[in-house]
Design a protein around this motif. Structure first.
Motif, mmCIF file in Angstrom:
data_model
loop_
_atom_site.group_PDB
_atom_site.id
_atom_site.type_symbol
_atom_site.label_atom_id
_atom_site.label_comp_id
_atom_site.label_asym_id
_atom_site.label_seq_id
_atom_site.Cartn_x
_atom_site.Cartn_y
_atom_site.Cartn_z
ATOM 1 N N UNK A 1 0.843 -1.207 0.000
ATOM 2 C CA UNK A 1 0.000 0.000 0.000
ATOM 3 C C UNK A 1 0.870 1.246 0.000
ATOM 4 N N UNK A 2 1.911 1.186 0.839
ATOM 5 C CA UNK A 2 2.846 2.308 0.961
ATOM 6 C C UNK A 2 3.574 2.531 -0.367
ATOM 7 N N UNK A 3 3.975 1.417 -0.987
ATOM 8 C CA UNK A 3 4.731 1.517 -2.239
ATOM 9 C C UNK A 3 3.840 2.099 -3.347
ATOM 10 N N UNK A 4 2.551 1.713 -3.355
ATOM 11 C CA UNK A 4 1.636 2.271 -4.355
ATOM 12 C C UNK A 4 1.467 3.778 -4.143
ATOM 13 N N UNK A 5 1.449 4.177 -2.879
ATOM 14 C CA UNK A 5 1.353 5.619 -2.568
ATOM 15 C C UNK A 5 2.595 6.346 -3.119
ATOM 16 N N UNK A 6 3.778 5.751 -2.904
ATOM 17 C CA UNK A 6 5.020 6.360 -3.404
ATOM 18 C C UNK A 6 5.032 6.384 -4.936
ATOM 19 N N UNK A 7 4.469 5.306 -5.531
ATOM 20 C CA UNK A 7 4.415 5.235 -6.996
ATOM 21 C C UNK A 7 3.567 6.379 -7.542
ATOM 22 N N UNK B 1 12.963 7.982 -1.867
ATOM 23 C CA UNK B 1 11.876 7.731 -0.913
ATOM 24 C C UNK B 1 12.250 8.340 0.447
ATOM 25 N N UNK B 2 13.474 8.019 0.900
ATOM 26 C CA UNK B 2 13.912 8.532 2.212
ATOM 27 C C UNK B 2 13.967 10.056 2.198
ATOM 28 N N UNK B 3 14.433 10.604 1.070
ATOM 29 C CA UNK B 3 14.520 12.067 0.949
ATOM 30 C C UNK B 3 13.138 12.692 1.155
ATOM 31 N N UNK B 4 12.134 12.125 0.472
ATOM 32 C CA UNK B 4 10.779 12.684 0.563
ATOM 33 C C UNK B 4 10.225 12.526 1.987
ATOM 34 N N UNK B 5 10.444 11.351 2.600
ATOM 35 C CA UNK B 5 9.896 11.109 3.944
ATOM 36 C C UNK B 5 10.551 12.019 4.982
#
Ligand SMILES: Cc1cc2nc3c(=O)[nH]c(=O)nc-3n(C[C@H](O)[C@H](O)[C@H](O)COP(=O)(O)OP(=O)(O)OC[C@H]3O[C@@H](n4cnc5c(N)ncnc54)[C@H](O)[C@@H]3O)c2cc1C
Length: 343
Positions: free
Chosen positions: A101-107, A150-154
């Motif tokens: 779910x998290x990965x789809x959000x990042x996608x 991903x880490x940068x955005x979070x």
């Protein structure tokens, strides 16, 4: 007082004096001001989840930027070309519904894309590629434009205050059940009701080998954590970053593992990933843990010298050239050592 460590693959395990079964999602009930140590994927995801639950989060990272083992390395070739390499994790796959779910959000935010290429393995004895991707049929995801995205955005999300170049040197439990954090430089970094640790080195002798100081966390304060840390395996790996002027046309796949090599474990074409520059053909090779352990047995655990890294780069490349794939000379070659566990 709460201390949480996060295992790799986003599965948190936590310890709390009042409730040993607490996880990071429920940490919000017991802590209002939390320090997260480490901006790799587990620290960054946890910081973001806590901030979304209304917790005040300060994230401390010793490196200059986010990502940890999902970092991107920027190099400049002798003729001034910028070369970017995912020199840690080359991709990730997902087997857990919550993580998916998290990965789809990042996608949907353009932070992640599927790496749709052919993958396989190469047998160094028969000098042949084996059936493509039989071993790992799961979708492979990469960060866009680098694994660190991903880490940068979070780390930049609302509610997360990120401090880079901030190494934690000491964690002390105070009388009021709060944790006091001190930097390696002796600076007071504040008091927190909860702490999230994302790197085993915070309580391991490895910290002393690298810094010459005792580990930041005294494990006698948290015996349950001491037991859990024992179960996290640590094995070293060297990564070799290579850039070629022309595509490696003898290799039909874009990522492959090596069978029957004492030295090489994995290899992938960085420039074949979505969102990467194709101005040069960039490959990353990973050594076997055995090879890396052998080098460390001779040179020690401290940061490797440039002479050691040059020797390692030559040995890994010689093995790559010897497998019969007609590999030309690269115009850029550099090795990096990881002192970590591989999944
Ligand atoms: C070569 C290689 C290949 C890999 N291949 C894959 C793969 O194909 N697929 C896959 O899923 N995984 C792979 N992995 C594993 C994956 O990269 C890790 O499991 C994952 O990135 C770990 O994330 P983490 O947040 O738990 O730890 P890390 O990314 O290690 O983050 C810990 C962070 O804590 C920081 N830190 C440590 N001590 C302190 C301190 N005292 N003060 C402040 N900050 C501190 C560190 O600088 C680091 O940034 C690979 C790893 C490597 C190295």
């Amino acid at each position: 007082m709460t201390i949480t460590t996060i295992s790799y693959k986003l599965r948190p395990f936590c310890l709390c004096k009042s409730d040993p079964s607490i996880d990071s999602a429920t940490m919000s009930n017991v802590a209002t001001k939390v320090a997260v140590v480490g901006s790799g994927i587990s620290g960054a995801v946890c910081a973001s989840a806590l901030a979304k639950n209304g917790i005040s989060v300060t994230l401390f990272e010793s490196a200059r930027g986010p990502g940890g083992r999902m970092s991107q390395r920027r190099e400049i070739s002798e003729d001034g070309k910028e070369l970017l390499f995912d020199h840690g994790a080359p991709f990730f796959s997902v087997s857990n519904c919550d993580v998916l779910k998290l990965v789809h959000e990042w996608e949907s935010k353009g932070l992640v894309a599927e790496w749709k290429e052919n993958f396989g393995s190469f047998d160094c004895i028969s000098k042949k590629f084996l059936d493509n991707d039989q071993e790992a049929p799961n979708k492979k995801y990469v960060g866009l434009p680098g694994m660190n995205s991903i880490c940068k955005a979070l780390c930049n999300e609302t509610g997360v205050e990120s401090k880079f170049g901030a190494s934690i040197g000491r964690l002390e439990c105070l009388d009021d059940e709060k944790w006091s954090l001190t930097g390696l430089d002796g600076k007071n970094l504040g008091h927190f009701s909860g702490v999230v640790l994302s790197d085993k080195s915070i309580a391991s002798p490895r910290f002393t080998h690298v810094t010459g100081r005792p580990p930041p966390l005294d494990l006698s304060l948290t015996p349950e954590l001491a037991l859990k840390l024992q179960d996290i395996p640590v094995s070293p790996c060297f990564a070799l970053m290579l850039a070629f002027a022309e595509p490696l046309s003898s290799i039909s796949v874009k990522g492959f593992s090596f069978k029957n090599s004492e030295i090489l474990r994995w290899s992938h074409c960085e420039s074949s990933k979505p969102g990467r520059s194709t101005a040069s053909e960039r490959w990353v090779l990973h050594s076997t843990a055995n090879y890396a352990s052998g080098v460390i047995a001779q040179t020690g655990l401290q940061k490797p010298s440039s002479a050691t890294l040059t020797k390692v780069a030559e040995e890994l490349f010689r093995e790559f050239q010897s497998i019969g794939l007609n590999i030309p000379q690269p115009f850029f070659m550099k090795a990096h050592r990881w002192l970590v566990h591989l999944d």
